[in-house]
Design a protein around this motif. Structure first.
Motif, short mmCIF file in Angstrom:
data_model
loop_
_atom_site.label_atom_id
_atom_site.label_comp_id
_atom_site.label_asym_id
_atom_site.label_seq_id
_atom_site.Cartn_x
_atom_site.Cartn_y
_atom_site.Cartn_z
N ASP A 1 -4.42 7.23 -13.27
CA ASP A 1 -5.43 6.66 -12.39
C ASP A 1 -5.84 5.27 -12.88
OD1 ASP A 1 -6.92 6.81 -10.13
OD2 ASP A 1 -8.59 7.92 -11.03
N SER A 2 -6.08 5.16 -14.19
CA SER A 2 -6.54 3.88 -14.74
C SER A 2 -5.46 2.80 -14.58
CB SER A 2 -6.90 4.03 -16.21
OG SER A 2 -5.70 4.21 -16.96
N GLN A 3 -4.20 3.22 -14.52
CA GLN A 3 -3.11 2.27 -14.36
C GLN A 3 -2.82 1.96 -12.88
OE1 GLN A 3 -1.48 0.84 -17.21
NE2 GLN A 3 -3.33 1.80 -18.03
N GLY A 4 -3.60 2.56 -12.01
CA GLY A 4 -3.42 2.29 -10.58
C GLY A 4 -2.26 3.03 -9.93
N PHE A 5 -1.82 4.12 -10.56
CA PHE A 5 -0.69 4.86 -9.99
C PHE A 5 -1.13 5.88 -8.94
CE2 PHE A 5 1.69 3.73 -13.95
CZ PHE A 5 2.74 3.09 -13.31
N LEU A 6 -2.43 6.21 -8.93
CA LEU A 6 -2.85 7.30 -8.04
C LEU A 6 -3.65 6.82 -6.85
CD1 LEU A 6 -3.87 10.09 -10.58
CD2 LEU A 6 -1.69 9.74 -9.42
N LEU A 7 -3.22 7.22 -5.68
CA LEU A 7 -3.97 6.93 -4.46
C LEU A 7 -4.90 8.08 -4.14
CD1 LEU A 7 -0.93 5.55 -2.47
CD2 LEU A 7 -2.91 4.22 -3.20
N TYR A 8 -4.52 9.26 -4.60
CA TYR A 8 -5.33 10.46 -4.36
C TYR A 8 -4.92 11.51 -5.38
CZ TYR A 8 -6.69 14.96 -2.48
OH TYR A 8 -7.21 16.21 -2.34
N HIS A 9 -5.86 12.28 -5.86
CA HIS A 9 -5.49 13.44 -6.67
C HIS A 9 -6.58 14.49 -6.60
CE1 HIS A 9 -8.21 12.61 -10.15
NE2 HIS A 9 -8.13 11.40 -9.65
N SER A 10 -6.16 15.75 -6.67
CA SER A 10 -7.13 16.81 -6.80
C SER A 10 -6.55 17.83 -7.76
CB SER A 10 -7.46 17.40 -5.43
OG SER A 10 -6.75 18.56 -5.21
N THR A 11 -7.31 18.12 -8.81
CA THR A 11 -6.78 18.99 -9.86
C THR A 11 -7.44 20.36 -9.81
OG1 THR A 11 -8.39 17.96 -11.32
CG2 THR A 11 -6.12 17.22 -11.53
N MET B 1 6.92 -2.38 -9.60
CA MET B 1 7.04 -2.19 -11.05
C MET B 1 7.83 -0.92 -11.36
SD MET B 1 5.10 -4.33 -12.86
CE MET B 1 4.27 -3.45 -14.19
N THR B 2 7.54 0.14 -10.62
CA THR B 2 8.15 1.42 -10.94
C THR B 2 9.43 1.65 -10.15
OG1 THR B 2 6.62 2.27 -9.30
CG2 THR B 2 6.09 2.68 -11.60
N TRP B 3 9.77 0.73 -9.32
CA TRP B 3 10.69 1.09 -8.26
C TRP B 3 11.63 -0.06 -7.94
CZ3 TRP B 3 8.99 1.17 -2.55
CH2 TRP B 3 9.79 2.03 -1.81
N GLU B 4 11.83 -0.94 -8.93
CA GLU B 4 12.54 -2.19 -8.67
C GLU B 4 13.88 -2.01 -7.98
OE1 GLU B 4 12.70 -4.36 -12.28
OE2 GLU B 4 10.52 -4.55 -12.22
N HIS B 5 14.59 -1.01 -8.48
CA HIS B 5 15.96 -0.86 -7.99
C HIS B 5 16.01 -0.79 -6.46
CE1 HIS B 5 20.11 0.16 -7.95
NE2 HIS B 5 19.88 1.31 -7.37
N ASP B 6 15.20 0.13 -5.90
CA ASP B 6 15.23 0.31 -4.45
C ASP B 6 14.67 -0.90 -3.71
OD1 ASP B 6 16.29 2.69 -4.89
OD2 ASP B 6 14.92 3.81 -3.60
N CYS B 7 13.67 -1.55 -4.33
CA CYS B 7 13.09 -2.72 -3.70
C CYS B 7 14.16 -3.78 -3.50
CB CYS B 7 11.97 -3.30 -4.55
SG CYS B 7 10.54 -2.22 -4.56
N GLU B 8 14.96 -3.96 -4.56
CA GLU B 8 16.03 -4.95 -4.44
C GLU B 8 17.00 -4.55 -3.35
OE1 GLU B 8 17.67 -5.36 -8.33
OE2 GLU B 8 15.74 -6.12 -9.07
N LEU B 9 17.33 -3.26 -3.34
CA LEU B 9 18.27 -2.77 -2.32
C LEU B 9 17.73 -3.02 -0.92
CD1 LEU B 9 19.58 0.65 -3.67
CD2 LEU B 9 20.76 -1.55 -3.56
N ASN B 10 16.43 -2.81 -0.77
CA ASN B 10 15.83 -2.99 0.55
C ASN B 10 15.64 -4.45 0.90
OD1 ASN B 10 15.71 -0.30 0.69
ND2 ASN B 10 13.55 -0.12 0.19
N GLY B 11 15.74 -5.30 -0.13
CA GLY B 11 15.60 -6.73 0.11
C GLY B 11 14.16 -7.13 0.40
N SER B 12 13.22 -6.20 0.12
CA SER B 12 11.84 -6.57 0.40
C SER B 12 11.24 -7.30 -0.80
CB SER B 12 11.01 -5.34 0.72
OG SER B 12 11.49 -4.24 0.01
N GLY B 13 10.26 -8.11 -0.55
CA GLY B 13 9.62 -8.88 -1.63
C GLY B 13 8.95 -7.94 -2.61
#
Ligand code: CTP
Ligand code: MN
Ligand code: MN
Length: 510
Positions: free
Chosen positions: A366-376, A411-423
């Motif tokens: 959460d502190s790293q900004g990875f979570l949009l929602y969580h319930s434990t 950051m976590t997903w570079e490979h696919d981003c490049e494949l998709n050609g999105s910024g």
């Protein structure tokens, strides 16, 4: 006896299939490919004989039980079994998905262990004599590969791709519609029928084909008949076209929205997402998140996205508990290329070390900004007495767990981003992630429980209860008459406790 079976005690499931010893090493007899039947022989003896044969230069298939090579392939020339009749071996091969058992003379030779023993002493494959051969009375049914289909999904092999897509699609639409109407029993019946058809290595072409199949009820049969005769079922098409079905589907695709809520909205005259907003429909936190990320959460999660999430969670877990492992389970473990979410199991080989881990991991993510929602949900198992545990062993797991929505960024997903050609900076996607922390001793049960499919799990539990007087859940296996818990160090051991042949994850797509 369990104690006789050598068990790999270390973490048994690294992501990805374990590598078998290369079966092509030192192959001296390239025209000969052996397959040893585990039934009656047992896993440890089979492993021993396999190693022996390989040392002597024989090629042996499917020796590593958890590898993808488990099934007898078309390459096999000699099937060796101990203590089984010819019929039993043919049945076993059929159940294991082999299509190479055909009319007399075709397919591999079905041999008694005596051929194997003599070949090992001779240091080469000996000539096949009549005394080595298992005889099979070939029935017409067997020839067509249509011998008995087992009643429970946990006794069948169900691959991802199968030969009855059109029929299962129709039956599953009916199952879904029944759920939308609150008829769970009816839904289950349609699901079961679909599940049986998924396990067939052949295509259903006429109603006669159904006579050898279990679990096809009257209504399912009618649907199948319509599809076979008219190319489509009018009843199913009506359902698919109906406003109610489409709206219910639309609403239940919102994360956090179940059949009850969707049904209420439908009753209130709401039909679209904009209707929900316009009418200020009351939404809980999960549903708000679900609505906000509706598009992302309904676009399939790919393998590489799942892998990226495994990496992130692994990194988080490592920080707080060295040696803890993260395992990808759910549909991806069954071989699916895409999923609706990512299911992760977390454990540590020292029991007890895992306590408190999840909340730390979640806070960090959460502190790293990875979570949009969580319930434990906290583990409540310790509070239960053993007896109570066995009774409440129904469906609800009691692990520390978290239902979450991750933000997968460039950051976590570079490979696919490049494949998709999105910024890079704009490349973001919301992904549903289920995190479950399990004590090491329960890991095999959790793994079996969370690998699915849902139909497979349901039948596994039903089989335990009805046929074995046992209760299985994602924590334990309990024998209700002997009043004991049966421990297991691997999924394989759980199947052994239940007297079932091991079904590899990629064959659990029931
Ligand atoms: N499961 C569970 N408890 C829940 C939710 C799921 O035990 N509250 C188990 C289910 O029994 C299932 C497995 O977790 O076997 C995976 O569930 P799910 O992610 O819903 O389905 P998948 O088979 O992974 O399919 P998909 O690819 O659509 O995610
Ligand atoms: Mn899943
Ligand atoms: Mn899930």
């Amino acid at each position: 006896m369990m104690s006789e079976i050598p068990v790999k005690k270390k973490r048994q499931c690294q992501p990805g299939p374990p590598l078998p010893a290369n079966p092509e090493d030192h192959v001296c007899f390239p025209g000969v490919v052996l397959c040893l039947v585990e039934k009656r022989m047992g896993a440890s003896r089979r492993a021993f004989l396999t190693a022996l044969a390989r040392r002597k230069g024989f090629c042996v298939e499917g020796a590593n039980r958890s590898s993808l090579l488990y099934l007898p392939s078309e390459r096999v020339t000699h099937v060796v079994s101990e203590g089984n009749s010819g019929e039993e071996v043919v049945e076993w091969m059929k159940r294991n998905g082999s299509r190479s058992v055909g009319a007399a003379g075709s397919g591999p030779a079905l041999l008694d262990l005596s051929w194997f023993t003599e070949s090992m002493s001779a240091g080469q494959p000996v000539e096949i004599k009549a005394r080595h051969c298992l005889t099979v009375t070939v029935h017409e049914e067997t020839l067509q590969g249509r011998c008995q289909v087992a009643a429970y999904a946990c006794q069948r092999h169900t691959p991802l791709a199968h030969k009855n897509q059109q029929l299962t699609g129709a039956l599953e639409a009916m199952a879904e519609e029944s759920l939308f109407c609150g008829s769970e029993g009816r839904s289950l019946a349609f699901s079961r029928a679909a599940s049986v058809l998924k396990s067939l290595p052949w295509t259903v072409r006429s109603l006669k084909d159904l006579s050898s199949l279990p679990g096809i009820g009257e209504h399912s049969r009618r649907i199948i008949q319509e599809v076979l005769e008219d190319g489509a079922s009018a009843e199913v098409e009506n359902v698919r076209q109906s406003e109610r079905y489409q709206t219910m589907k639309h609403f239940t695709k919102i994360f956090g929205v179940g059949v009850k809520t969707a049904g209420r909205w439908y009753q209130e005259g709401l039909r679209t997402i904009s209707d929900l907003q316009a009418h200020h429909a009351k939404l809980n936190n999960a549903q708000q998140a679900g609505l906000l990320h509706y598009r992302d959460l309904n676009s399939p999660v790919t393998c590489s996205e799942a892998e990226a999430i495994v990496q992130v969670v692994q990194k988080a877990v490592e920080q707080f508990l060295h040696g803890a492992s993260v395992m990808l389970t759910g549909g991806f473990r069954r071989g699916k290329q895409t999923g609706h979410d990512v299911d992760l199991l977390i454990t540590h080989p020292t029991e007890g070390q895992e306590v408190g881990l999840l909340s730390k991991v979640i806070s960090w993510l959460d502190s790293q900004g990875f979570l949009l929602y969580h319930s434990t949900y906290r583990n409540t198992l310790q509070a239960l007495e053993d007896e109570e545990l066995s009774v409440s062993a129904a469906t609800m797991d009691r692990f520390d767990r978290c239902f979450s929505i991750f933000r997968l960024s460039s950051m976590t997903w570079e490979h696919d981003c490049e494949l998709n050609g999105s910024g890079g900076a704009h490349c973001r996607k919301a992904v549903r992630v289920d995190l479950v922390v399990t004590p090491y001793s329960q890991f095999p049960f959790a793994l079996l429980g969370w690998t699915g499919s849902k139909n497979f799990e349901r039948d596994l539990r039903r089989f335990c209860k009805r046929e074995k007087k046992m209760v299985l859940n994602s924590h334990t296996l309990y024998h209700t008459e002997k009043k004991i818990f049966l421990s297991a160090a691997s999924e394989e051991e759980i199947f052994q406790h239940l007297g079932l042949d091991f079904i590899p994850p990629e064959q659990r797509n029931a």
